[in-house]
Design a protein around this motif. Structure first.
Motif, PDB file in Angstrom:
ATOM      1  N   GLY A 105     -18.089  30.008  92.235  1.00 48.87           N
ATOM      2  CA  GLY A 105     -18.286  31.332  92.820  1.00 48.87           C
ATOM      3  C   GLY A 105     -17.007  32.153  92.864  1.00 48.87           C
ATOM      4  N   ARG A 106     -15.846  31.513  92.952  1.00 48.18           N
ATOM      5  CA  ARG A 106     -14.606  32.287  93.028  1.00 48.18           C
ATOM      6  C   ARG A 106     -13.712  32.106  91.793  1.00 48.18           C
ATOM      7  NH1 ARG A 106     -10.350  31.070  97.459  1.00 48.18           N
ATOM      8  NH2 ARG A 106      -9.131  32.126  95.873  1.00 48.18           N
ATOM      9  N   THR A 107     -14.315  31.639  90.715  1.00 45.18           N
ATOM     10  CA  THR A 107     -13.559  31.520  89.464  1.00 45.18           C
ATOM     11  C   THR A 107     -14.069  32.595  88.500  1.00 45.18           C
ATOM     12  OG1 THR A 107     -13.361  29.140  89.812  1.00 45.18           O
ATOM     13  CG2 THR A 107     -12.865  29.943  87.598  1.00 45.18           C
ATOM     14  N   PRO A 108     -13.341  33.720  88.374  1.00 35.81           N
ATOM     15  CA  PRO A 108     -13.841  34.829  87.555  1.00 35.81           C
ATOM     16  C   PRO A 108     -14.257  34.401  86.147  1.00 35.81           C
ATOM     17  CG  PRO A 108     -11.862  35.480  88.727  1.00 35.81           C
ATOM     18  CD  PRO A 108     -12.062  34.024  89.010  1.00 35.81           C
ATOM     19  N   MET A 109     -13.581  33.440  85.567  1.00 35.09           N
ATOM     20  CA  MET A 109     -13.937  33.044  84.211  1.00 35.09           C
ATOM     21  C   MET A 109     -15.208  32.197  84.164  1.00 35.09           C
ATOM     22  SD  MET A 109     -10.302  32.828  82.242  1.00 35.09           S
ATOM     23  CE  MET A 109     -11.053  33.163  80.677  1.00 35.09           C
ATOM     24  N   GLY A 110     -15.626  31.674  85.333  1.00 36.61           N
ATOM     25  CA  GLY A 110     -16.954  31.081  85.434  1.00 36.61           C
ATOM     26  C   GLY A 110     -17.131  29.664  84.921  1.00 36.61           C
ATOM     27  N   TYR A 111     -16.064  29.040  84.500  1.00 45.53           N
ATOM     28  CA  TYR A 111     -16.186  27.651  84.047  1.00 45.53           C
ATOM     29  C   TYR A 111     -14.895  26.902  84.356  1.00 45.53           C
ATOM     30  CZ  TYR A 111     -13.756  29.609  79.955  1.00 45.53           C
ATOM     31  OH  TYR A 111     -12.868  30.257  79.135  1.00 45.53           O
ATOM     32  N   MET A 112     -14.972  25.579  84.270  1.00 42.71           N
ATOM     33  CA  MET A 112     -13.786  24.764  84.555  1.00 42.71           C
ATOM     34  C   MET A 112     -12.864  24.741  83.344  1.00 42.71           C
ATOM     35  SD  MET A 112     -15.375  21.628  86.693  1.00 42.71           S
ATOM     36  CE  MET A 112     -13.916  20.778  87.202  1.00 42.71           C
ATOM     37  N   GLY A 113     -11.580  24.534  83.634  1.00 40.54           N
ATOM     38  CA  GLY A 113     -10.611  24.478  82.542  1.00 40.54           C
ATOM     39  C   GLY A 113     -10.591  23.113  81.878  1.00 40.54           C
ATOM     40  N   GLU A 114      -9.923  23.065  80.724  1.00 38.53           N
ATOM     41  CA  GLU A 114      -9.741  21.796  80.018  1.00 38.53           C
ATOM     42  C   GLU A 114      -8.319  21.308  80.265  1.00 38.53           C
ATOM     43  OE1 GLU A 114     -10.312  22.732  75.924  1.00 38.53           O
ATOM     44  OE2 GLU A 114     -12.278  23.621  76.310  1.00 38.53           O
ATOM     45  N   THR A 115      -8.148  20.009  80.183  1.00 41.42           N
ATOM     46  CA  THR A 115      -6.793  19.458  80.374  1.00 41.42           C
ATOM     47  C   THR A 115      -5.820  20.052  79.357  1.00 41.42           C
ATOM     48  OG1 THR A 115      -7.361  17.557  78.998  1.00 41.42           O
ATOM     49  CG2 THR A 115      -7.616  17.284  81.378  1.00 41.42           C
ATOM     50  N   ALA A 116      -6.324  20.369  78.161  1.00 44.37           N
ATOM     51  CA  ALA A 116      -5.452  20.935  77.116  1.00 44.37           C
ATOM     52  C   ALA A 116      -4.883  22.288  77.530  1.00 44.37           C
ATOM     53  CB  ALA A 116      -6.224  21.073  75.801  1.00 44.37           C
ATOM     54  N   ASP A 117      -5.592  23.013  78.411  1.00 45.09           N
ATOM     55  CA  ASP A 117      -5.063  24.304  78.886  1.00 45.09           C
ATOM     56  C   ASP A 117      -3.758  24.081  79.660  1.00 45.09           C
ATOM     57  OD1 ASP A 117      -7.272  25.707  77.843  1.00 45.09           O
ATOM     58  OD2 ASP A 117      -8.437  25.350  79.665  1.00 45.09           O
ATOM     59  N   ILE A 118      -3.688  22.982  80.388  1.00 38.65           N
ATOM     60  CA  ILE A 118      -2.462  22.670  81.129  1.00 38.65           C
ATOM     61  C   ILE A 118      -1.386  22.169  80.152  1.00 38.65           C
ATOM     62  CG2 ILE A 118      -1.483  21.404  83.095  1.00 38.65           C
ATOM     63  CD1 ILE A 118      -3.835  23.383  83.759  1.00 38.65           C
ATOM     64  N   GLY A 119      -1.813  21.432  79.138  1.00 43.47           N
ATOM     65  CA  GLY A 119      -0.871  20.981  78.097  1.00 43.47           C
ATOM     66  C   GLY A 119      -0.168  22.154  77.432  1.00 43.47           C
ATOM     67  N   PRO A 145      -0.218  29.794  87.866  1.00 40.77           N
ATOM     68  CA  PRO A 145      -1.606  29.337  87.970  1.00 40.77           C
ATOM     69  C   PRO A 145      -2.245  29.319  86.574  1.00 40.77           C
ATOM     70  CG  PRO A 145      -1.183  31.252  89.403  1.00 40.77           C
ATOM     71  CD  PRO A 145      -0.060  31.157  88.413  1.00 40.77           C
ATOM     72  N   VAL A 146      -2.916  28.238  86.268  1.00 42.87           N
ATOM     73  CA  VAL A 146      -3.697  28.147  85.021  1.00 42.87           C
ATOM     74  C   VAL A 146      -5.090  27.783  85.516  1.00 42.87           C
ATOM     75  CG1 VAL A 146      -3.958  26.984  82.787  1.00 42.87           C
ATOM     76  CG2 VAL A 146      -1.668  27.400  83.717  1.00 42.87           C
ATOM     77  N   ASP A 147      -5.866  28.830  85.856  1.00 42.61           N
ATOM     78  CA  ASP A 147      -6.981  28.596  86.771  1.00 42.61           C
ATOM     79  C   ASP A 147      -8.208  29.462  86.525  1.00 42.61           C
ATOM     80  OD1 ASP A 147      -5.961  31.029  87.555  1.00 42.61           O
ATOM     81  OD2 ASP A 147      -5.963  30.592  89.690  1.00 42.61           O
ATOM     82  N   GLY A 148      -8.264  30.141  85.398  1.00 45.67           N
ATOM     83  CA  GLY A 148      -9.417  31.009  85.139  1.00 45.67           C
ATOM     84  C   GLY A 148      -9.579  32.090  86.199  1.00 45.67           C
ATOM     85  N   GLY A 149      -8.481  32.390  86.905  1.00 45.39           N
ATOM     86  CA  GLY A 149      -8.521  33.436  87.931  1.00 45.39           C
ATOM     87  C   GLY A 149      -8.913  32.932  89.317  1.00 45.39           C
ATOM     88  N   ASN A 150      -9.066  31.604  89.452  1.00 47.60           N
ATOM     89  CA  ASN A 150      -9.536  31.060  90.738  1.00 47.60           C
ATOM     90  C   ASN A 150      -8.669  31.488  91.922  1.00 47.60           C
ATOM     91  OD1 ASN A 150      -9.335  28.575  92.809  1.00 47.60           O
ATOM     92  ND2 ASN A 150     -11.415  28.722  92.031  1.00 47.60           N
ATOM     93  N   SER A 151      -7.351  31.540  91.720  1.00 44.61           N
ATOM     94  CA  SER A 151      -6.465  31.822  92.859  1.00 44.61           C
ATOM     95  C   SER A 151      -6.530  33.284  93.293  1.00 44.61           C
ATOM     96  CB  SER A 151      -5.018  31.442  92.531  1.00 44.61           C
ATOM     97  OG  SER A 151      -4.584  32.116  91.369  1.00 44.61           O
ATOM     98  N   ILE A 152      -7.036  34.168  92.433  1.00 40.72           N
ATOM     99  CA  ILE A 152      -7.156  35.585  92.840  1.00 40.72           C
ATOM    100  C   ILE A 152      -8.630  35.968  92.972  1.00 40.72           C
ATOM    101  CG2 ILE A 152      -4.899  36.385  92.051  1.00 40.72           C
ATOM    102  CD1 ILE A 152      -7.966  37.033  89.918  1.00 40.72           C
TER     103      ILE A 152
END
Ligand code: NAI
Length: 250
Positions: free
Chosen positions: A207-221, A241-248
């Protein structure tokens, strides 16, 4: 051993699984000699088999703080240098506030925070001799906003952000950049355990992740590779933050 400027050497704690494995994989793909440190020998072995000859495993429980100086000495004598340290190993514990014992609280703090301090201190001694280095601490959304039932984890990750800034101001003048990555909700065993058992929390996350899906571990890589590279040579003291916008997210 002489320092080899053509070569980079990285340490990734908790590199045998999840986000750490993805970071190690990205480093190895970019010809960085990568030492993965973890508790579980089987997982480490599987990771080195998967990643190939640029990846080296050293079993070590980083919550055993007295083993850390010896660990760093053995890496320096084998590789001659340490260019990158990624403090990724971590544990979570989800429990009602009043149910958490002092021992449990301490265990999370020792693993997620004290080990980061001790390992960074030992690695920085080597980086100071070299005159350069890059340290990346893995933080969390738990340091961006209040999350219920993860009191020790939140305390540890919030302290990581403060320590990142304090290290950055002290060490950057000496050539050592220090940054943190705050992963949002990334698909790993840790999140599967935490979210699958709690559909309401899962709903809240999406509900609070604007991109609407979970990230992949490779995004952090990718983020770790960037922050550790010369492309980020003017970046220090940030918590990315690498979070699909979750923190904002609202
Ligand atoms: P994971 O459980 O797959 O990986 C953690 C790794 O750390 C494991 O390989 C484990 O063996 C190792 N580890 C734990 N305690 C250790 C110890 N005492 N000594 C040596 N190794 C130890 O979990 P994941 O999700 O990959 O987490 C990695 C980091 O990312 C952690 O710091 C976690 O807090 C952080 N994080 C993860 C998020 C996610 O969505 N998965 C979100 C935010 C932060």
């Amino acid at each position: 051993m002489e320092r080899d400027n053509q070569k980079k050497v990285a340490i990734v704690t908790g590199g045998g699984s999840g986000i750490g494995l993805a970071i190690a994989s990205k480093f190895v793909a970019n010809h960085i000699h990568t030492v993965i440190v973890g508790r579980d020998e089987e997982k480490l072995k599987a990771a080195t088999n998967q990643l190939g000859e640029c990846c080296y495993a050293i079993p070590c429980d980083v919550s055993n703080l007295s083993s850390i100086p010896g660990l760093v000495d053995s890496i320096v004598s084998r590789f001659g240098q340490i260019d990158i340290l990624v403090n990724n190993a971590g544990i979570n514990m989800k429990k009602d506030f009043t149910e958490v014992t002092d021992e449990e609280f301490q265990q999370v703090i020792t693993t997620n925070l004290c080990s980061v301090f001790s390992l960074s201190r030992e690695v920085v001694k080597q980086m100071l001799k070299q005159g350069n280095g890059s340290i990346i601490n893995i933080s969390s959304m738990a340091a961006q906003y209040g999350l219920p039932k993860v009191i020790a984890y939140s305390a540890s990750k919030t302290a990581i952000d403060g320590m990142t800034r304090a290290m950055a101001v002290e060490l950057s003048p000496k050539g050592i950049r220090v940054n943190a990555i705050a992963p949002g909700f990334i698909e790993t065993d840790m999140t599967a355990k935490a979210l699958n058992a709690d559909p309401e929390r899962k709903q809240k996350v999406f509900g609070r992740t604007p991109m609407g899906y979970m990230g992949e571990t490779a995004d952090i890589g990718e983020a770790a590779l960037f922050l550790s590279s010369d492309a980020a040579k003017y970046i220090t003291g940030v918590v990315l933050p690498v979070d699909g916008g979750n923190s904002i997210g609202f």
